[in-house]
Design an enzyme around this catalytic site. Structure first.
Site, PDB file in Angstrom:
ATOM      1  N   GLY A  46       8.252  -0.793   0.481  1.00  0.00           N
ATOM      2  CA  GLY A  46       7.757  -0.638   1.845  1.00  0.00           C
ATOM      3  C   GLY A  46       8.379  -1.673   2.767  1.00  0.00           C
ATOM      4  O   GLY A  46       9.232  -2.474   2.369  1.00  0.00           O
TER       5      GLY A  46
ATOM      6  N   GLY B  99       7.429  -8.807   3.569  1.00  0.00           N
ATOM      7  CA  GLY B  99       6.716  -9.968   3.059  1.00  0.00           C
ATOM      8  C   GLY B  99       5.304 -10.085   3.580  1.00  0.00           C
ATOM      9  O   GLY B  99       4.667 -11.121   3.397  1.00  0.00           O
ATOM     10  N   GLY B 100       4.811  -8.996   4.199  1.00  0.00           N
ATOM     11  CA  GLY B 100       3.407  -9.001   4.617  1.00  0.00           C
ATOM     12  C   GLY B 100       2.487  -9.290   3.436  1.00  0.00           C
ATOM     13  O   GLY B 100       1.429  -9.892   3.588  1.00  0.00           O
ATOM     14  N   GLY B 101       2.919  -8.866   2.263  1.00  0.00           N
ATOM     15  CA  GLY B 101       2.133  -9.118   1.048  1.00  0.00           C
ATOM     16  C   GLY B 101       2.586 -10.370   0.320  1.00  0.00           C
ATOM     17  O   GLY B 101       2.118 -10.646  -0.795  1.00  0.00           O
TER      18      GLY B 101
ATOM     19  N   GLU C 230      11.026  -9.179  -3.940  1.00  0.00           N
ATOM     20  CA  GLU C 230      11.493  -7.912  -3.341  1.00  0.00           C
ATOM     21  C   GLU C 230      12.970  -8.005  -2.965  1.00  0.00           C
ATOM     22  O   GLU C 230      13.737  -7.053  -3.139  1.00  0.00           O
ATOM     23  CB  GLU C 230      10.642  -7.582  -2.111  1.00  0.00           C
ATOM     24  CG  GLU C 230       9.212  -7.209  -2.468  1.00  0.00           C
ATOM     25  CD  GLU C 230       8.292  -7.074  -1.268  1.00  0.00           C
ATOM     26  OE1 GLU C 230       7.265  -6.408  -1.412  1.00  0.00           O
ATOM     27  OE2 GLU C 230       8.600  -7.631  -0.195  1.00  0.00           O
TER      28      GLU C 230
ATOM     29  N   SER D  11       0.817  -1.218   0.000  1.00  0.00           N
ATOM     30  CA  SER D  11       0.000   0.000   0.000  1.00  0.00           C
ATOM     31  C   SER D  11       0.848   1.265   0.000  1.00  0.00           C
ATOM     32  O   SER D  11       0.377   2.329  -0.421  1.00  0.00           O
ATOM     33  CB  SER D  11      -0.943  -0.018   1.215  1.00  0.00           C
ATOM     34  OG  SER D  11      -0.209  -0.139   2.421  1.00  0.00           O
TER      35      SER D  11
HETATM   36  C1  5RP Z   1       5.045  -6.982   0.610  1.00  0.00           C
HETATM   37  C2  5RP Z   1       5.888  -6.163   1.526  1.00  0.00           C
HETATM   38  C3  5RP Z   1       5.414  -4.782   1.811  1.00  0.00           C
HETATM   39  O1  5RP Z   1       6.404  -3.886   1.408  1.00  0.00           O
HETATM   40  C4  5RP Z   1       5.158  -4.663   3.295  1.00  0.00           C
HETATM   41  O2  5RP Z   1       4.244  -5.682   3.673  1.00  0.00           O
HETATM   42  C5  5RP Z   1       4.605  -3.299   3.647  1.00  0.00           C
HETATM   43  O3  5RP Z   1       3.329  -3.164   3.098  1.00  0.00           O
HETATM   44  P1  5RP Z   1       2.508  -1.807   3.164  1.00  0.00           P
HETATM   45  O4  5RP Z   1       3.242  -0.789   2.352  1.00  0.00           O
HETATM   46  O5  5RP Z   1       1.173  -2.187   2.580  1.00  0.00           O
HETATM   47  O6  5RP Z   1       2.392  -1.405   4.618  1.00  0.00           O
HETATM   48  O7  5RP Z   1       6.915  -6.563   2.030  1.00  0.00           O
HETATM   49  O8  5RP Z   1       5.531  -8.289   0.500  1.00  0.00           O
END
Ligand code: 5RP
Length: 220
Positions: free
Chosen positions: A86, A99-101, A107, A34
């Site tokens: 991010g 890696g939340g996403g 990445e 995001s």
């Molecule tokens: C995705 C990531 C994102 O960069 C991380 O999860 C941060 O996400 P956001 O910008 O939605 O807070 O590592 O794999």
């Protein structure tokens, strides 16, 4: 009028500050999430010429293309001038959990190829010490056996497979007080394709927005 959370405002501010680092003619790695969703329009607005970009996810690639940002496969470029992404957590000494996403494999590959890796985030991202979980991408081949070997500390995530066929899971065990050792331990398992621990020597700078100001911390 849309309701915009202050976290979202901070993400946009950090992203806009990082977009200023991108110049015409550069090769650029685009992260996922995001915060990066604010980065892409900020780059597009700059009207740069001859930039060549690689994306770390299908979502980023699609948004970039819609905005007129050229994206190519990451097979001919060997180095990137800059990558911007991010993070889920960042410590004062520059360790990240990403890696939340579920995009942490791509990445990390993109960050490793970049001359400068710039991390952007809102004020919820800095932590005194890593908390976890640590996202994992397991090779699809033998994933059930890898999961069994990794044991109860690793939980399968309810998420689609990665674009590389990997299985996304999360490590919730001990060792976050010594992230280098934990990273080495996770890397030692042949079934682990990538983990979400990014070391400080990979990070050039972190831009964190707090309210209407952006704190910039340089690392390498
Ligand atoms: C995705 C990531 C994102 O960069 C991380 O999860 C941060 O996400 P956001 O910008 O939605 O807070 O590592 O794999």
């Amino acid at each position: 009028m849309p309701i915009v959370s202050s976290a979202d405002d901070e993400k946009r501010l950090a992203a806009e500050a990082a977009a200023e680092l991108v110049e015409s003619g550069m090769t650029v790695g685009l992260g996922t999430g995001s915060t990066v969703a604010h980065l892409l329009p900020a780059i597009a607005r700059r009207g740069l010429e001859r930039i060549r970009c690689v994306a770390t996810s299908v979502a980023t690639e699609e948004q970039a293309r819609e905005l007129g940002i050229p994206v190519e496969d990451f097979d001919s470029l060997t180095r990137l001038d800059i990558a911007i992404d991010g993070t889920d957590e960042v410590t004062p000494d520059g360790w990240l959990i990403k890696g939340g996403g579920g995009a942490h494999l791509r990445e990390k590959v993109v960050a490793a190829a970049a001359e400068r890796f710039i991390v952007i985030g809102d004020s919820s991202k800095p932590v005194d010490a890593l908390r976890g979980p640590v996202p994992l991408e397991l090779f699809g081949f033998g994933a059930a056996s890898t999961l069994e070997r990794l044991g109860a500390d690793v939980e399968l995530r309810d998420a689609p497979r990665s674009p590389d066929g990997g299985v996304i899971a999360d490590y919730r065990g001990p060792g976050l007080d010594d992230p280098a050792s934990l990273a080495a331990r996770l890397e030692a398992d042949p079934g682990v394709a990538a983990h979400g621990l990014f070391p400080p020597d990979m990070v050039s700078a972190v831009f964190v927005a707090r309210g209407d100001a952006v704190d910039r911390t340089s690392f390498s």
